[in-house]
Write an enzyme that holds these catalytic residues in place. Sequence first.
Site, PDB file in Angstrom:
ATOM      1  N   ASP A 278       0.870  -1.174   0.000  1.00 44.06           N
ATOM      2  CA  ASP A 278       0.000   0.000   0.000  1.00 44.06           C
ATOM      3  C   ASP A 278       0.912   1.231   0.000  1.00 44.06           C
ATOM      4  O   ASP A 278       2.143   1.135   0.123  1.00 44.06           O
ATOM      5  CB  ASP A 278      -0.973  -0.005   1.191  1.00 44.06           C
ATOM      6  CG  ASP A 278      -2.198   0.883   0.919  1.00 44.06           C
ATOM      7  OD1 ASP A 278      -2.127   1.753   0.028  1.00 44.06           O
ATOM      8  OD2 ASP A 278      -3.214   0.719   1.614  1.00 44.06           O
TER       9      ASP A 278
HETATM   10  C1  NOJ Z   1      -4.082   3.957   0.174  1.00 48.46           C
HETATM   11  C2  NOJ Z   1      -5.247   3.040   0.285  1.00 48.46           C
HETATM   12  O1  NOJ Z   1      -5.196   2.327   1.508  1.00 48.46           O
HETATM   13  C3  NOJ Z   1      -5.340   2.043  -0.853  1.00 48.46           C
HETATM   14  O2  NOJ Z   1      -6.583   1.382  -0.763  1.00 48.46           O
HETATM   15  C4  NOJ Z   1      -5.164   2.708  -2.174  1.00 48.46           C
HETATM   16  O3  NOJ Z   1      -5.255   1.752  -3.210  1.00 48.46           O
HETATM   17  C5  NOJ Z   1      -3.832   3.412  -2.195  1.00 48.46           C
HETATM   18  N1  NOJ Z   1      -3.816   4.424  -1.162  1.00 48.46           N
HETATM   19  C6  NOJ Z   1      -3.527   4.062  -3.540  1.00 48.46           C
HETATM   20  O4  NOJ Z   1      -4.334   5.156  -3.742  1.00 48.46           O
END
Ligand code: NOJ
Length: 713
Positions: A278
């Site tokens: 993430d």
């Molecule tokens: C953080 C989020 O937790 C995740 O779900 C997302 O895909 C990423 N950012 C990228 O935007």
Amino acid sequence: MKYKDPNCSVGERVEDLLARMTLEEKVAQCVQIYIPPEGREEILARIRKTGLGSRILSAVPLGGSVTQRTAGIADLNEVQRIAVEESRLGIPILSGMDVIHGQHTVFPIPLAMAAAFDPAALEQASAIAAAETASMGIHWTFAPMMDIARDPRWGRIIEGYGEDPYLGAQMAAAAVRGFQGELDEKGYARPGRVLACAKHYVGYGAAEGGRDYNTGEITDHTLRNIYLPPFKAAVQAGVGTVMSAFHDLNGEPASGSRYLLTDILKDEFGFEGFIVSDWASVGELVNHRVVAGERDAAALAFDAGLDMEMISECYTHHLAELVQAGEISTQRLDDAVRRVLAVKFRLGLFERPYADTDRQLEQLPLDEYRAASRRAAARGMVLLKNNGLLPLKPDARRVAVIGPYAHERRTMLGSWVNDILADEPGTLADALRAALPEAQILTAPSGLYDEMLMAAAEADVVVLALGESHARNGEYNCVASIELPAGQQALFDALAGLGKPLAVVVYTGRPVALTRIAPQADALLLAWHPGSLGAEATADVLLGAVNPGGKLPVSFPRGEGQIPVHYNHNSTGRFNPRYHDMPVTPLFPFGFGLSYTRFAIDGLEVQPQAVQPGGRVRVSVTVTNIGERDGEEVVQCYLQDCVSRLTRPVRELKGFERVALQAGESRRVSFELGAEELSYYGPGGRWVLEPGEFKVWVGSDSNASLEGSFRVV
Ligand code: NOJ
């Protein structure tokens, strides 16, 4: 060149390409970055030199909570051209973006899609989102999110499929199929589809206190039986990528856990795609204080099995050096690069690196997509109460349409609508005005409560739109109280005091406490954040053009003191649990939802009564529409393993079918229970089927009382 030859197999192409790559080129494939306008030239130079694994099109960490425009096609194609034509090996870049429940045509939030209990509808919605996304030159979406959530305080509950592992697994697999489509005979993706990403692996929804990013503690037993099944189903459906979660689980950050990433996901489940972190979660290993600096963060995550790092660039700065120092093996590096390359080949990226200008958004059948979104929105709505007020009579004369959401547009879409290309949705007041041309629609667009009360006082019937803003849920948007936002209960109480027939529509992304509203409202419709056509879909349901058939994918607590409350709790050893000040049961249980007609479910048969492990049991019932209108019922089959070595849920959903029946019509519905449904992760985390007695219940919610049994001998 062999790797450029689409007639060779993916495996041959990967090996040929890998053999040509330098250490720096390999590391670059394990990196995902954002390309900011300021640092652009520097990054382009870097792409020319080493190539790049992926670019993320989100500029900011809380991508779901701000409106962003994706990079335009010209920019995507230009950066891609540099990778393809000006880097040594010409490896195309994967472009990734969060397309969670629609890109241009916005579908209901995932929790609402789950409420339709209709995996085919989610598959279709995901295929539409894929077509729109692909038409914009984007290859990869960070969806579906499949975190089991038992805590409505956690704002990200909107992004998943609720509390149940079986429903979650069906939905996760459907979304993966919809986004990615079926591969062709040669194992390549077809145009118009995108790569999916199962997230957030794993247990991210168990954040303590419902506080996003917080620690989770889940026993291995619960992890395997409750939190992992959607991921296992996504892997079986062929998901190309998995995202490791932000949080720490049982004392180990998920992004640095070899147990989760390699032992379970890759080795046990046989996941062959690649794992992406993430946003900056590799760098954040330093904040978790399990490593002292970025070099160690890179080593820990990469060794654990995390193949591509999003944003933080610990891999860029340290991976080559770690390999040279022998701290990371060349085999492990090659394994990660193979996975990334295989995904790129399979996606057809080497054959179709550029956005296809013949398949742009405006060339797609957008009206058809909007119709699908409207249908999905109505199908996901859950009728929680109705004393006969709904459907509204078409000859209603004076209808007040009031409340904080009666004139609201943006909230209809929900969080995670990243692209300002999303059409502005209509309002409930306008939709009802259009649907009831003969009626006088009384409104209070000012939003002033006194004007709302005046409109209601003049009306024959009141439609009150309550709920929460899309900005109050989603990522990093948690609440301590699940009551409706301040003022709404008081407004409701004042309106209820007028004694007018009162229908309440609730737009929300999470379960809210309706304990003081349900008893007094004449009708209560849960509309979620229903998407682009959400207002029209609400009118469809309120007027009965669509007979509601959605069911709750998550229990609705009476208040936050009950959290966690879910139907599939384990059996206890003593008296039933109780509180002195509140019942222990939720206000509305999992699987619950009413219709404008009524259904009878009877004639339960379980055949055979005894099976060998590996055999299959058929559970059948007759469902009859005993009311006056055509409608749809979700027939649900629950199972209990009567005696098991480890404590097990009192009951577990193991089958469901949404059945459309005309008034008076009956149908036989059957569920097949085989080894997959009867087994569980038992002692030592082993998948076992323990012989003995099983009970089944079939009905219209998780309190189903029609009971049968059988034995595994
Ligand atoms: C953080 C989020 O937790 C995740 O779900 C997302 O895909 C990423 N950012 C990228 O935007």
